[in-house]
Design an enzyme around this catalytic site. Structure first.
Site, PDB file in Angstrom:
ATOM      1  N   HIS A  76      44.760  33.167  40.355  1.00  0.00           N
ATOM      2  CA  HIS A  76      44.027  34.163  41.122  1.00  0.00           C
ATOM      3  C   HIS A  76      42.963  33.480  41.956  1.00  0.00           C
ATOM      4  CE1 HIS A  76      45.015  38.235  39.114  1.00  0.00           C
ATOM      5  NE2 HIS A  76      46.010  37.387  38.908  1.00  0.00           N
ATOM      6  N   LYS A 118      34.153  34.253  29.569  1.00  0.00           N
ATOM      7  CA  LYS A 118      33.709  32.905  29.225  1.00  0.00           C
ATOM      8  C   LYS A 118      34.020  32.455  27.793  1.00  0.00           C
ATOM      9  CE  LYS A 118      32.214  32.040  33.181  1.00  0.00           C
ATOM     10  NZ  LYS A 118      33.360  31.556  33.916  1.00  0.00           N
TER      11      LYS A 118
END
Length: 395
Positions: free
Chosen positions: A72, A297
């Site tokens: 992406h 994350k």
């Protein structure tokens, strides 16, 4: 049993560490309380930073990732029923890849077993001993009910937030930073093609929503709920109706529906325990830190931790040098706190936080408009989202 590194936890941190050590000729044994089937099916994160993908490729773990991962180059911020694209690759020269954490786990387990790696699943009563000596021990009961003991040089605690590793450190040796948010994530995995080619992060008066994906045939979707919410209160119809409302665009948006394969509620939490070392015990991944999923994350921090730890252990075993072990915690925490801030920033900007006063809501909208219209603000978001380069935190 005797090994050089005893690893508690067969999540991505423990498994990747075991493989990185194997590549350096360092022996390890991994013990895990869950079954192999459970850890290979456990749905978690799905966004791999640019650096994480490079680590997996360099370690020879990316054959399937290269074939099936979905690169992406941007994400959409959606608010006021309009899309605002953040062109990550254009702004940073880097990209992210959609590839589920459970897929990463399956890939590493297959490689470790093919190399005769020692993975002990379904163990119970795991305990850590003699952590401040040069011969720490791990005791446990194996899947057949037999008591086992591993003597090692180093223990790596990769067993997550609720594991025994961090709990084995005396409380007066840890500084704990813990923040629990008012909102949680209700997530589903649906058997339906994604409705958009990129991830959509939505701020809506009714609450945050996220459109993501796991493959060209499966969509991952989330809605913000109260942290006390119960899953049984959310029927399939209610979930889809809420997603239609929050993801709506002024010009219309076709949200694909399909059978819901998995669902769950995840609490929003920011947590750091430091230092990430006690004697010969080294914490990595969720054992030491938790971030809200908004910043994508968690898995990436685990990979960054064990990359640093593997390098430190290589120096210790091959060169008899302990300097990198001594600085392990501070080396990891530089990146950890950056990711904590970014995850907090994304959560604060996007979540509705029921009960927020009008002033706070206007601040959120101001930040969203600024991020969507300022190249400097967009670049900051893109840089953090794609992951800070390892050179930024390496010594």
């Amino acid at each position: 049993m005797r090994t050089q590194v005893g690893i508690v936890g067969a999540g991505p941190a423990g498994l990747l560490l075991s493989h990185l050590l194997h590549l350096q000729g360092i022996e390890s044994i991994v013990v895990e309380s869950r079954s192999r089937e459970y850890v290979e099916k456990r749905l978690r994160a799905g966004i791999l930073e640019h650096g994480t993908v490079e680590v997996l490729r360099e370690a020879g773990l990316a054959d399937r990732l290269n074939r099936e991962g979905l690169p992406h180059e941007g994400i959409s911020l959606r608010f006021d029923e309009e899309d605002h694209r953040i062109p990550i690759t254009e702004l940073t020269g880097r990209m992210v890849t959609v590839y589920g954490q459970h897929e990463v786990v399956k890939d590493i387990i297959a490689v470790r077993l093919a190399a005769d790696g020692q993975l002990e699943f379904e163990v119970t009563d795991t305990k850590l001993h003699d952590l401040t000596t040069d011969r720490p021990r791990i005791t446990y009961t194996n899947a057949e009910g037999r008591a086992e003991e591993i003597e090692c040089d180093v223990v790596a605690g990769c067993d997550g937030f609720h594991g025994v590793s961090r709990q084995s450190i005396p409380a007066n040796h840890l500084n704990i930073y813990d923040h629990v948010y008012e909102s949680a994530w209700l997530g589903i995995l649906a058997q339906t093609p994604p409705s958009h080619e990129e991830l959509i992060y939505t701020h809506h008066d009714r609450g945050f929503a996220l459109h993501s994906m796991r493959s060209p045939e499966r969509t991952r979707l989330y809605v913000e709920v109260d942290r006390t919410e119960k899953l049984e209160n959310w029927s399939d119809r209610r979930i889809w109706d809420e997603l239609h409302t929050r993801l709506a665009l002024k010009e219309g948006f076709d949200l694909n529906e399909g059978p819901i394969l998995d669902r769950g509620i995840t609490q929003n939490r920011s947590f750091v325990a430091e230092p990430m070392r006690y004697g010969r015990l080294f914490l990595a991944g969720d054992s030491a830190h938790i971030v809200p999923p908004t910043g994508a994350k968690g898995l990436n921090l685990a990979v960054a931790d064990v990359r640093i730890l593997a390098r430190a252990l290589d120096a210790f075993f091959s060169l008899k040098k302990s300097e990198l072990m001594d600085t392990y915690s501070q080396d990891c925490l530089k990146r950890v706190w950056r990711a904590e801030h970014f995850s907090w920033f994304m959560t604060s900007m996007l979540f509705s936080f029921r009960g927020a006063d009008p002033f706070q809501k206007e601040l959120q909208k101001a930040q969203l408009r600024y991020t969507a219209t300022s190249e400097a603000a967009a670049k900051s978001l893109a840089e953090n989202y794609a992951g800070m380069p390892f050179e930024w935190s390496d010594r």
